[in-house]
Design an enzyme around this catalytic site. Sequence first.
Site, PDB file in Angstrom:
ATOM      1  N   HIS A 174       2.073   9.306   1.099  1.00 31.78           N
ATOM      2  CA  HIS A 174       0.982   8.868   0.349  1.00 31.78           C
ATOM      3  C   HIS A 174       1.506   9.766  -0.490  1.00 31.78           C
ATOM      4  CE1 HIS A 174      -1.372   6.979   3.632  1.00 31.78           C
ATOM      5  NE2 HIS A 174      -1.273   7.664   4.284  1.00 31.78           N
ATOM      6  N   HIS A 177       5.304   6.016   6.962  1.00 33.61           N
ATOM      7  CA  HIS A 177       5.003   6.309   5.702  1.00 33.61           C
ATOM      8  C   HIS A 177       4.523   6.794   4.758  1.00 33.61           C
ATOM      9  CE1 HIS A 177       1.759   5.484   7.536  1.00 33.61           C
ATOM     10  NE2 HIS A 177       1.418   6.515   6.463  1.00 33.61           N
ATOM     11  N   HIS A 231       3.754  10.534   6.518  1.00 31.10           N
ATOM     12  CA  HIS A 231       3.312  10.416   8.149  1.00 31.10           C
ATOM     13  C   HIS A 231       3.591   9.858   9.109  1.00 31.10           C
ATOM     14  CE1 HIS A 231      -1.312  10.366   6.498  1.00 31.10           C
ATOM     15  NE2 HIS A 231      -1.075  11.090   6.400  1.00 31.10           N
ATOM     16  N   THR A 279      -5.939   6.070   8.089  1.00 28.66           N
ATOM     17  CA  THR A 279      -6.633   6.485   6.594  1.00 28.66           C
ATOM     18  C   THR A 279      -6.737   5.176   5.752  1.00 28.66           C
ATOM     19  OG1 THR A 279      -4.550   7.003   5.857  1.00 28.66           O
ATOM     20  CG2 THR A 279      -5.548   8.882   6.763  1.00 28.66           C
ATOM     21  N   THR A 280      -6.437   4.645   6.086  1.00 28.54           N
ATOM     22  CA  THR A 280      -6.335   3.268   5.764  1.00 28.54           C
ATOM     23  C   THR A 280      -7.283   1.990   5.980  1.00 28.54           C
ATOM     24  OG1 THR A 280      -4.762   2.061   6.233  1.00 28.54           O
ATOM     25  CG2 THR A 280      -4.205   3.888   4.166  1.00 28.54           C
ATOM     26  N   GLU A 303      -3.112  13.430   0.941  1.00 27.69           N
ATOM     27  CA  GLU A 303      -4.738  12.908   2.257  1.00 27.69           C
ATOM     28  C   GLU A 303      -5.093  14.270   2.435  1.00 27.69           C
ATOM     29  OE1 GLU A 303      -3.680   9.535   4.577  1.00 27.69           O
ATOM     30  OE2 GLU A 303      -4.690   8.254   2.267  1.00 27.69           O
ATOM     31  N   HIS A 356       0.235  -1.001   0.380  1.00 27.29           N
ATOM     32  CA  HIS A 356       0.502   0.379  -0.135  1.00 27.29           C
ATOM     33  C   HIS A 356       0.245   1.497  -0.191  1.00 27.29           C
ATOM     34  CE1 HIS A 356      -3.005  -2.868   1.231  1.00 27.29           C
ATOM     35  NE2 HIS A 356      -2.182  -2.891   2.480  1.00 27.29           N
TER      36      HIS A 356
HETATM   37  N1  LIG Z   1      -2.623   6.524   6.668  1.00 20.95           N
HETATM   38  S1  LIG Z   1      -2.313   6.972   8.559  1.00 20.95           S
HETATM   39  O1  LIG Z   1      -1.738   7.329   8.999  1.00 20.95           O
HETATM   40  O2  LIG Z   1      -3.453   6.981   9.381  1.00 20.95           O
HETATM   41  C1  LIG Z   1      -1.938   5.292   9.510  1.00 20.95           C
HETATM   42  C2  LIG Z   1      -1.232   4.594  10.204  1.00 20.95           C
HETATM   43  C3  LIG Z   1      -1.341   3.030   9.897  1.00 20.95           C
HETATM   44  C4  LIG Z   1      -1.545   2.208   9.975  1.00 20.95           C
HETATM   45  N2  LIG Z   1      -1.652   0.962  10.510  1.00 20.95           N
HETATM   46  C5  LIG Z   1      -0.874  -0.276  10.918  1.00 20.95           C
HETATM   47  S2  LIG Z   1       0.879   1.109  11.157  1.00 20.95           S
HETATM   48  O3  LIG Z   1      -0.918  -1.220  10.867  1.00 20.95           O
HETATM   49  C6  LIG Z   1      -0.104  -2.228  11.210  1.00 20.95           C
HETATM   50  C7  LIG Z   1      -1.152  -2.699  11.869  1.00 20.95           C
HETATM   51  C8  LIG Z   1      -1.744  -3.399  12.596  1.00 20.95           C
HETATM   52  C9  LIG Z   1      -2.187  -3.667  13.594  1.00 20.95           C
HETATM   53  C10 LIG Z   1      -3.254  -2.795  14.394  1.00 20.95           C
HETATM   54  S3  LIG Z   1      -4.266  -2.098  13.407  1.00 20.95           S
HETATM   55  C11 LIG Z   1      -3.330  -2.585  12.458  1.00 20.95           C
HETATM   56  C12 LIG Z   1      -3.017   2.565   8.577  1.00 20.95           C
HETATM   57  C13 LIG Z   1      -3.063   3.845   8.146  1.00 20.95           C
HETATM   58 ZN   LIG Z   2      -1.253   7.176   6.243  1.00 15.88          ZN
END
Ligand SMILES: NS(=O)(=O)c1ccc(NC(=S)OCCc2ccsc2)cc1
Ligand SMILES: [Zn+2]
Length: 259
Positions: free
Chosen positions: A96, A94, A119, A197-198, A106, A64
């Site tokens: 986007h 990471h 982010h 956001t995912t 985003e 992703h």
């Molecule tokens: N784009 S975001 O910054 O909102 C963002 C940050 C972290 C994540 N998810 C992560 S780090 O997941 C790791 C695995 C997990 C464990 C519990 S829920 C997801 C998704 C989106």
């Molecule tokens: Zn993000």
Amino acid sequence: TGNQWGYGKDDGPSAWNKNYPVADGDRQSPIDILPHQARHDPNLGPIVLNYDRCTSINIANNGHSVVVEFEDSDDRSVIQGGPLDNPYRLKQFHFHWGGKGCHGSEHTVEGNSYASELHLVHWNAVKFKTFGEAASAPDGLAVLGIFRSDEHRWLHMITDALYTVKFKGSVTDFKGFNPKCLLPSSLHYWTYLGSLTTPPLHESVTWIVVKEPMIVSEKQLGKFRTLVFTGEEEDERTRMENNFRPPQLLKGRTVRSSN
Ligand SMILES: NS(=O)(=O)c1ccc(NC(=S)OCCc2ccsc2)cc1
Ligand SMILES: [Zn+2]
């Protein structure tokens, strides 16, 4: 499979609510920020970043985005201050981005998007034992969002490593990188209560969006687009771009602004 999601026509943001009903929740992210409607809050102190002893571990393509993970077994790299009641530990950062340099961020500001958004994801290790536990709690996470508009001198350390993680599932060592070099000079920010956001889209994030964008060049952005969503073993090579969720409804939330 059930939890398969992406940014395509059939598995993209408009389809996420099928497997993740919280997608239609009351504190979803990202949002469109309207600076003139943000409430200036004099009690909002500065954001304090203690990244000097941070330990990056690896850089990976998770299908992703491209993610740099950090050692988070102690408080060596934390964010605090601003809207946060205690220090939050850096877990990963990471990006986007868009295709052909137009959209990609985003969060948007008065309907305007930037080419990309960084982010920095932190979790509340004072209240929770693991990231996973924090990730589904209302005050579990704090994500620092940084817009990226056009040449950035330090970014080459990331873009030079991207060829090593072209395919989904690839991971390579990435040690000694301090993300402080990715931040703009001023950390004035907007803050609001939102979500991942995912998927799983947990409504667990205190968002801190820095007002000043950092500069990246079109050439550097182009290197992010050499990544693909697909695994090396798969036939098709789907270029990794436009991995952003569009702005979600504010639903009565207040956005506060630091000075
Ligand atoms: N784009 S975001 O910054 O909102 C963002 C940050 C972290 C994540 N998810 C992560 S780090 O997941 C790791 C695995 C997990 C464990 C519990 S829920 C997801 C998704 C989106
Ligand atoms: Zn993000």
